[in-house]
Design an enzyme around this catalytic site. Sequence first.
Site, PDB file in Angstrom:
ATOM      1  CB  ALA A  66      41.202  43.259  40.066  1.00  0.00           C
ATOM      2  N   GLY A 111      43.581  38.816  38.258  1.00  0.00           N
ATOM      3  CA  GLY A 111      44.103  39.623  37.144  1.00  0.00           C
ATOM      4  C   GLY A 111      45.601  39.447  36.953  1.00  0.00           C
TER       5      GLY A 111
HETATM    6  N1  COA Z   1      43.462  43.901  46.219  1.00  0.00           N
HETATM    7  C1  COA Z   1      43.740  44.854  47.138  1.00  0.00           C
HETATM    8  N2  COA Z   1      44.645  44.697  48.100  1.00  0.00           N
HETATM    9  C2  COA Z   1      45.296  43.518  48.157  1.00  0.00           C
HETATM   10  C3  COA Z   1      45.059  42.475  47.245  1.00  0.00           C
HETATM   11  C4  COA Z   1      44.090  42.706  46.235  1.00  0.00           C
HETATM   12  N3  COA Z   1      43.809  41.783  45.303  1.00  0.00           N
HETATM   13  N4  COA Z   1      45.847  41.434  47.560  1.00  0.00           N
HETATM   14  C5  COA Z   1      46.570  41.817  48.623  1.00  0.00           C
HETATM   15  N5  COA Z   1      46.242  43.080  48.986  1.00  0.00           N
HETATM   16  C6  COA Z   1      46.781  43.872  50.088  1.00  0.00           C
HETATM   17  C7  COA Z   1      46.229  43.428  51.436  1.00  0.00           C
HETATM   18  O1  COA Z   1      44.966  44.055  51.683  1.00  0.00           O
HETATM   19  C8  COA Z   1      47.297  43.954  52.360  1.00  0.00           C
HETATM   20  O2  COA Z   1      47.169  45.345  52.495  1.00  0.00           O
HETATM   21  P1  COA Z   1      47.279  46.046  53.965  1.00  0.00           P
HETATM   22  O3  COA Z   1      48.688  45.704  54.417  1.00  0.00           O
HETATM   23  O4  COA Z   1      47.082  47.491  53.690  1.00  0.00           O
HETATM   24  O5  COA Z   1      46.240  45.399  54.813  1.00  0.00           O
HETATM   25  C9  COA Z   1      48.578  43.723  51.568  1.00  0.00           C
HETATM   26  O6  COA Z   1      48.168  43.645  50.199  1.00  0.00           O
HETATM   27  C10 COA Z   1      49.285  42.433  51.918  1.00  0.00           C
HETATM   28  O7  COA Z   1      48.363  41.370  51.744  1.00  0.00           O
HETATM   29  P2  COA Z   1      48.040  40.268  52.879  1.00  0.00           P
HETATM   30  O8  COA Z   1      46.684  39.701  52.590  1.00  0.00           O
HETATM   31  O9  COA Z   1      48.254  40.863  54.220  1.00  0.00           O
HETATM   32  O10 COA Z   1      49.182  39.197  52.579  1.00  0.00           O
HETATM   33  P3  COA Z   1      49.141  37.637  52.930  1.00  0.00           P
HETATM   34  O11 COA Z   1      50.531  37.158  52.688  1.00  0.00           O
HETATM   35  O12 COA Z   1      48.538  37.410  54.258  1.00  0.00           O
HETATM   36  O13 COA Z   1      48.149  36.978  51.845  1.00  0.00           O
HETATM   37  C11 COA Z   1      47.266  36.610  49.621  1.00  0.00           C
HETATM   38  C12 COA Z   1      48.503  36.967  50.483  1.00  0.00           C
HETATM   39  C13 COA Z   1      47.647  36.779  48.166  1.00  0.00           C
HETATM   40  C14 COA Z   1      46.838  35.156  49.913  1.00  0.00           C
HETATM   41  C15 COA Z   1      46.092  37.549  50.005  1.00  0.00           C
HETATM   42  O14 COA Z   1      46.563  38.901  49.962  1.00  0.00           O
HETATM   43  C16 COA Z   1      44.914  37.456  49.066  1.00  0.00           C
HETATM   44  O15 COA Z   1      44.148  36.500  49.141  1.00  0.00           O
HETATM   45  N6  COA Z   1      44.736  38.463  48.196  1.00  0.00           N
HETATM   46  C17 COA Z   1      43.609  38.539  47.284  1.00  0.00           C
HETATM   47  C18 COA Z   1      43.746  37.529  46.158  1.00  0.00           C
HETATM   48  C19 COA Z   1      42.561  37.569  45.259  1.00  0.00           C
HETATM   49  O16 COA Z   1      41.449  37.194  45.604  1.00  0.00           O
HETATM   50  N7  COA Z   1      42.771  38.066  44.037  1.00  0.00           N
HETATM   51  C20 COA Z   1      41.749  38.123  43.025  1.00  0.00           C
HETATM   52  C21 COA Z   1      41.190  39.482  42.967  1.00  0.00           C
HETATM   53  S1  COA Z   1      40.020  39.590  41.632  1.00  0.00           S
END
Ligand code: COA
Length: 260
Positions: A66, A111
């Site tokens: 999400a 999600g």
């Molecule tokens: N919601 C909103 N934005 C998200 C997102 C999410 N769940 N997951 C990734 N993004 C965004 C990041 O904020 C970033 O945006 P920006 O470039 O504007 O800063 C972009 O997507 C790229 O993500 P980034 O975190 O820089 O990539 P990464 O390769 O370093 O890490 C993940 C990848 C998947 C490990 C990390 O993005 C993450 O932990 N995401 C959240 C996962 C999560 O907790 N999901 C459950 C949500 S209920």
Amino acid sequence: MSYECIKLEKSDRLARITINRPDKLNALNIKTVLELTDAFTDVKADRSIGVVILGSEGGKAFAAGADISELQKQDMLSGKEFSERGHRLCNLIENLGKPVIAAIPGFALGGGCEIAMACTLRVASEKAKLGQPEINLGTIPGYGGTQRLARLIPRGVAMDLVLTGRIIGAEEAKQLGLLNRVVPHDELDSAVDELAAQLLSKPPFALQANMEAVLHGTELSYEEACRVEANLFAMTCGTEDFSEGMSAFLEKREATFKGR
Ligand code: COA
């Protein structure tokens, strides 16, 4: 309808629905969830469509969960609607009446993992990473994840994953039964297309009856489930595709199913 966060394409009985927010790792904002619901409603009603592929843009993520910038704003009242909106989408996908194949190139988290679990089959790249990390954000899966995970994999492992938020790789996910197939990253699209073509060659009503029996039978008592199976079996016996399947076998030729 034109979409902002997804794409919907149809050709030759196949619908491709693509989550299209690669800059945000296909994070599921509310608009994406609503557009997906609209697209799946469309393909459910479209009798020309036999199989759906749910894919994603960018190659790095199926969906990283999400959208946390929206999730952050939820309170106790809006949180319920937030969750129920996800339930409506996942229940629609699960009960589409035609197979939905999730094509997972990378992250399927939160999600994203929940939507993948609502799909009929899951094919992933060896680079895929799956998990329910909501615990690390102070919450729980809200799109049916606590329930589908515990039905797809052993309950003790589901408990481990939701409590620790541990992200698992494709091989472990396959061993657990969370993924159906794992293929080299560059072969994901062709593997998914091949599986879709295979399913498109099958008799649609028998596909539907199988899905219904497996999905809903397992929620019933054994006796009730056998009654459901017997009724579905009987219904397949009344189809033209049943006659064709039997005749083709006895005449030693390939069956050509017509969806009747
Ligand atoms: N919601 C909103 N934005 C998200 C997102 C999410 N769940 N997951 C990734 N993004 C965004 C990041 O904020 C970033 O945006 P920006 O470039 O504007 O800063 C972009 O997507 C790229 O993500 P980034 O975190 O820089 O990539 P990464 O390769 O370093 O890490 C993940 C990848 C998947 C490990 C990390 O993005 C993450 O932990 N995401 C959240 C996962 C999560 O907790 N999901 C459950 C949500 S209920």
